[in-house]
Design an enzyme around this catalytic site. Structure first.
Site, mmCIF file in Angstrom:
data_model
loop_
_atom_site.group_PDB
_atom_site.id
_atom_site.type_symbol
_atom_site.label_atom_id
_atom_site.label_comp_id
_atom_site.label_asym_id
_atom_site.label_seq_id
_atom_site.Cartn_x
_atom_site.Cartn_y
_atom_site.Cartn_z
ATOM 1 N N SER A 1 77.865 31.106 23.801
ATOM 2 C CA SER A 1 78.496 31.833 22.700
ATOM 3 C C SER A 1 79.264 30.854 21.809
ATOM 4 O O SER A 1 78.660 29.950 21.238
ATOM 5 C CB SER A 1 79.390 32.945 23.261
ATOM 6 O OG SER A 1 79.764 33.860 22.248
ATOM 7 N N GLU B 1 69.789 40.380 22.468
ATOM 8 C CA GLU B 1 70.967 40.036 21.661
ATOM 9 C C GLU B 1 70.814 40.359 20.185
ATOM 10 O O GLU B 1 71.693 40.065 19.391
ATOM 11 C CB GLU B 1 71.296 38.549 21.833
ATOM 12 C CG GLU B 1 71.764 38.190 23.220
ATOM 13 C CD GLU B 1 72.441 36.838 23.281
ATOM 14 O OE1 GLU B 1 73.498 36.690 22.650
ATOM 15 O OE2 GLU B 1 71.924 35.943 23.969
ATOM 16 N N HIS C 1 73.961 39.552 25.659
ATOM 17 C CA HIS C 1 74.862 38.417 25.446
ATOM 18 C C HIS C 1 75.676 38.106 26.696
ATOM 19 O O HIS C 1 75.977 36.944 26.972
ATOM 20 C CB HIS C 1 75.795 38.716 24.269
ATOM 21 C CG HIS C 1 76.555 37.514 23.788
ATOM 22 N ND1 HIS C 1 75.940 36.436 23.181
ATOM 23 C CD2 HIS C 1 77.887 37.218 23.826
ATOM 24 C CE1 HIS C 1 76.852 35.538 22.858
ATOM 25 N NE2 HIS C 1 78.040 35.977 23.244
#
Length: 321
Positions: free
Chosen positions: A177, A239, A292
Site C-alpha cells: 500500500s 482491488e 487490498h
C-alpha cells in the site's frame, strides 16, 4: 545498542507462534506470547524526529563470508511477523525451498496497533510541490519519504550492520500500500539503495499519481546500472471493482473503483518491462481473488520467494486481467 526480545499479545499472531505457546488451565495462567527468533528496540531518528520500533530476526547459523541477505520490511508492526517466520521456517528446508538463511528487519512504530496511520502517511509518501489534494483526507502530514529514507540509509542500515554481518549487494525493500508507494519512490529516486524492490498493491493513485512523474525522471536518468536489480509489482485482483462511472459521485463508485489499483499497477509493470530502464528486470503478479487487505498477507509469501531469487515463479511479461 542491543535489541530486546519481542513481546506481543493478541490472537492475530498465534498462527505464527503456535509452537511456542501452551494451553493454560485458567485465565490467570495466560502470559504475553514471545516470538523466539526476533528482537526489537525503539530508536529515535535524527533525520525525522520520529521514534521507530525496529524488529530484527537473525539466522541461528554463521554468516557466509559475504554476509547474509537482508530484507527491510515496511509497516513492521504487522508485516515483520509473517515475513520473519516465513524466512526462518523455509530456510530450515532450503534444499527443498531454495530459501537460504537471511536477516529480516521490520520498521514500525512504538504502538500496540497494527498500523500507525498518521506516522506512516507522513513517512511513506513522496515529497511533492503540491500536497493540497493528495486523495488522503485523514492524514494531517504527508510527503516525508526523503527524510524517512535518510533515516534508513544513514541511521538504520549502519545499526543493523553492527548487529550482524550483512551482504550489501543483497538488500531488499518490501512494502504494501503506502509501503509499496515508498518502495517505488526509493527505486525511482535512490535506485542503488537496494538490489531487490517488492511493491505490493502500491498506492499509485496518491496525489494524482505523482509517482509517475518520478517514474519519468527515473527513465530519463543517465549513468545508472541496474542490470543486477529486480522489481516485483503485485496487486490483488479484487482491488479495482467495476469500471469507473463517468460521474464520480455515481452510486457504487467507491474509492477502490476510482483508484484503479489493478490497471495502474499492471500498466506501470508493462512500461517498465518494455523499456527495461538501466537494465532493471521487472516482474508482475496479479493475485487473483485477493483484496487490498488479503493481498498484504499473500504478498508476504511471494515477497520472500522473490527476495530469495525465485523469479521463475513470476510472470516475465504482464498478462491481461
Amino acid at each position: 545498542m542491543k535489541f530486546k526480545p519481542i513481546l506481543f499479545a493478541g490472537l492475530l499472531y498465534l498462527w505464527a507462534i503456535q509452537s511456542c505457546t501452551s494451553i493454560a488451565e485458567d485465565a490467570s495462567d495466560w502470559r504475553v506470547a514471545t516470538l523466539p527468533i526476533a528482537q526489537q528496540q525503539d530508536i529515535r531518528s535524527a533525520a525525522t524526529g520520529q521514534t521507530y520500533r525496529i524488529f530484527i530476526s537473525k539466522p541461528a547459523v554463521e554468516p557466509p563470508p559475504e554476509g547474509f541477505p537482508v530484507i527491510y520490511v515496511l509497516d513492521g508492526n504487522v508485516l515483520f511477523y509473517p515475513v520473519s517466520m516465513l524466512v526462518h521456517g523455509q530456510s530450515q528446508r532450503r534444499e527443498a525451498t531454495g530459501i537460504t538463511p537471511a536477516v529480516v528487519v521490520g520498521i514500525g512504530y512504538p504502538t500496540q496497533r497494527m498500523l500507525d496511520e498518521v506516522s506512516r502517511a507522513e513517512d511513506l509518501t513522496p515529497p511533492a510541490p503540491d500536497l493540497s489534494d493528495t486523495g488522503d483526507q485523514r492524514a494531517p502530514r504527508q510527503g516525508g519519504a526523503d527524510r524517512f529514507l535518510d533515516f534508513v540509509e544513514q541511521e538504520l542500515k549502519p545499526l543493523i550492520a553492527k548487529e550482524v554481518h550483512i551482504n550489501p549487494q543483497q538488500q531488499a525493500l518490501f512494502g504494501h500500500s503506502y509501503g509499496g508507494l515508498l518502495t517505488l519512490h526509493t527505486l525511482f529516486t535512490r535506485p542503488q539503495a537496494f538490489q531487490v524492490y517488492i511493491a505490493s498493491s502500491p498506492s499509485i493513485w496518491w496525489n494524482k499519481q505523482f509517482i509517475l512523474t518520478e517514474e519519468q525522471a527515473f527513465m530519463a536518468a543517465s549513468s545508472l546500472d541496474l542490470s543486477h536489480s529486480r522489481l516485483l509489482l503485485m496487486v490483488g485482483g479484487l482491488e479495482q471493482g467495476r469500471p469507473v462511472a463517468t460521474d464520480a459521485t455515481a452510486p457504487g463508485n467507491t474509492s477502490t473503483q476510482r483508484r484503479q489499483m489493478v490497471d495502474a499497477t499492471r500498466e506501470l509493470a508493462s512500461r517498465l518491462q518494455q523499456a527495461k530502464p538501466h537494465g532493471l528486470s521487472t516482474f508482475y503478479q496479479l493475485q487473483v481473488g485477493e483484496n487490498h487487505g488479503t493481498a498484504m498477507w499473500t504478498g508476504s509469501i511471494r515477497a520472500v520467494e522473490f527476495f530469495m531469487g525465485r523469479s521463475d515463479k513470476f510472470n516475465a511479461e504482464v498478462s491481461q486481467p
